[in-house]
Design an enzyme around this catalytic site. Sequence first.
Site, PDB file in Angstrom:
ATOM      1  N   SER A   1      -1.094   4.614  15.257  1.00  0.00           N
ATOM      2  CA  SER A   1      -0.887   5.155  15.821  1.00  0.00           C
ATOM      3  C   SER A   1      -2.343   6.600  16.101  1.00  0.00           C
ATOM      4  CB  SER A   1      -0.337   6.471  14.051  1.00  0.00           C
ATOM      5  OG  SER A   1      -2.061   5.757  13.178  1.00  0.00           O
TER       6      SER A   1
ATOM      7  N   LYS B   1      -5.684  -7.836  12.347  1.00  0.00           N
ATOM      8  CA  LYS B   1      -5.882  -7.120  11.768  1.00  0.00           C
ATOM      9  C   LYS B   1      -7.075  -6.619  11.275  1.00  0.00           C
ATOM     10  CE  LYS B   1      -3.399  -3.650   8.596  1.00  0.00           C
ATOM     11  NZ  LYS B   1      -2.816  -3.289   7.666  1.00  0.00           N
TER      12      LYS B   1
ATOM     13  N   CYS C   1       1.180  -1.534   0.296  1.00  0.00           N
ATOM     14  CA  CYS C   1      -0.055  -0.381  -0.126  1.00  0.00           C
ATOM     15  C   CYS C   1       1.079   1.342   0.030  1.00  0.00           C
ATOM     16  CB  CYS C   1      -0.972   0.290   0.998  1.00  0.00           C
ATOM     17  SG  CYS C   1      -0.212  -0.150   3.147  1.00  0.00           S
TER      18      CYS C   1
ATOM     19  N   CYS D   1      -3.618  -2.661  -0.823  1.00  0.00           N
ATOM     20  CA  CYS D   1      -1.863  -3.523  -0.523  1.00  0.00           C
ATOM     21  C   CYS D   1      -1.839  -4.292  -1.503  1.00  0.00           C
ATOM     22  CB  CYS D   1      -3.063  -4.222   1.356  1.00  0.00           C
ATOM     23  SG  CYS D   1      -3.393  -3.108   1.827  1.00  0.00           S
TER      24      CYS D   1
ATOM     25  N   LYS E   1      -4.044  -6.783  15.989  1.00  0.00           N
ATOM     26  CA  LYS E   1      -3.175  -4.275  15.300  1.00  0.00           C
ATOM     27  C   LYS E   1      -4.963  -4.327  15.723  1.00  0.00           C
ATOM     28  CE  LYS E   1      -1.772  -1.350  12.033  1.00  0.00           C
ATOM     29  NZ  LYS E   1      -1.298  -1.704  10.957  1.00  0.00           N
TER      30      LYS E   1
HETATM   31 ZN   LIG Z   1      -1.448  -2.598   3.607  1.00  0.00          ZN
END
Ligand SMILES: [Zn+2]
Length: 303
Positions: A255, A176, A103, A111, A229
């Site tokens: 983040s 994720k 990505c 991605c 995540k």
């Molecule tokens: Zn990605």
Amino acid sequence: MLHETMLRKESLIAPLFVVHGSGIKNPVTSMPGVYQLSADNAIQEAQELRNAGIRGILLFGIPGRKDERGSEATQDSGIIQKTLRAVKAAVPEMMLITDVCLCEYTSHGHCGIVENGIILNDQTTERLAEMAVSHARAGADMVAPSDMMDGTVAAIRKALDMAGFENLPIMSYAAKFASALYAPFREAAQSRPEFGDRKSHQLNAANSREAMRSLERCAEEGADILMVKPALPYLDILSRARERFTLPLAAYQVSGEYSMIKAAGEKGYIDADAVMFETLLAIKRAGADLIITYFAKELAKQL
Ligand SMILES: [Zn+2]
């Protein structure tokens, strides 16, 4: 005496964003204290992290040129490959982990390889395997596929083994979630998708059984470390994974988690240091062996 959970600097991993050029230290405005660094400054940062007691860094590259296939991702002169060689030579004791995803490298910001608005799974995993081997050749100590396609871990394992990197471990972004908390990262990595979103391959925040299936699949495909995540909103997933798997677990304090604490701290609404400590302790308590966090250096200095 009765303290059950301890934070250790050895279990922290610091993410770094690297760019071409020299003398570059661009602040990421939505993530106070985080910068895009050129290789020379990445070396300096790696030395500071080492001196603070951090053992590992996770590298994200911002390429010079983006195209449909994300060509720079597999080039020997690519941003990650160059940075790996530079940091490895200067700070050989640092464990260098690389993000493996397209990505940051594709012009459309998705991605993988896109055709007619759809990400082609198998062509993507093939590209990602090539990318992992290229990182290994440039000195990566561990690769971390973050794409969430089906079969990436298996494809990378096979490609690494065939290239003579049988002992190179894979940390898989196995659980994720499609999260709104990634927004500041996309400014830092310049990887916002041009169209659509990542909900076709990232997990639905409502689904914990699906997350278990995804973790299981990555473990079966040969992942050495499984990641959850984001971290704080998904501590239940981390805790379930801890009960279920014997593999080491990593959690990524993303983040948005970092920026919320920083911003509220700057406004004086909370004590940012105390909240940093408490959230990271909670992530550890829930079962993380490793924590990837933008607070790595700050925390290490306090421990
Ligand atoms: Zn990605």
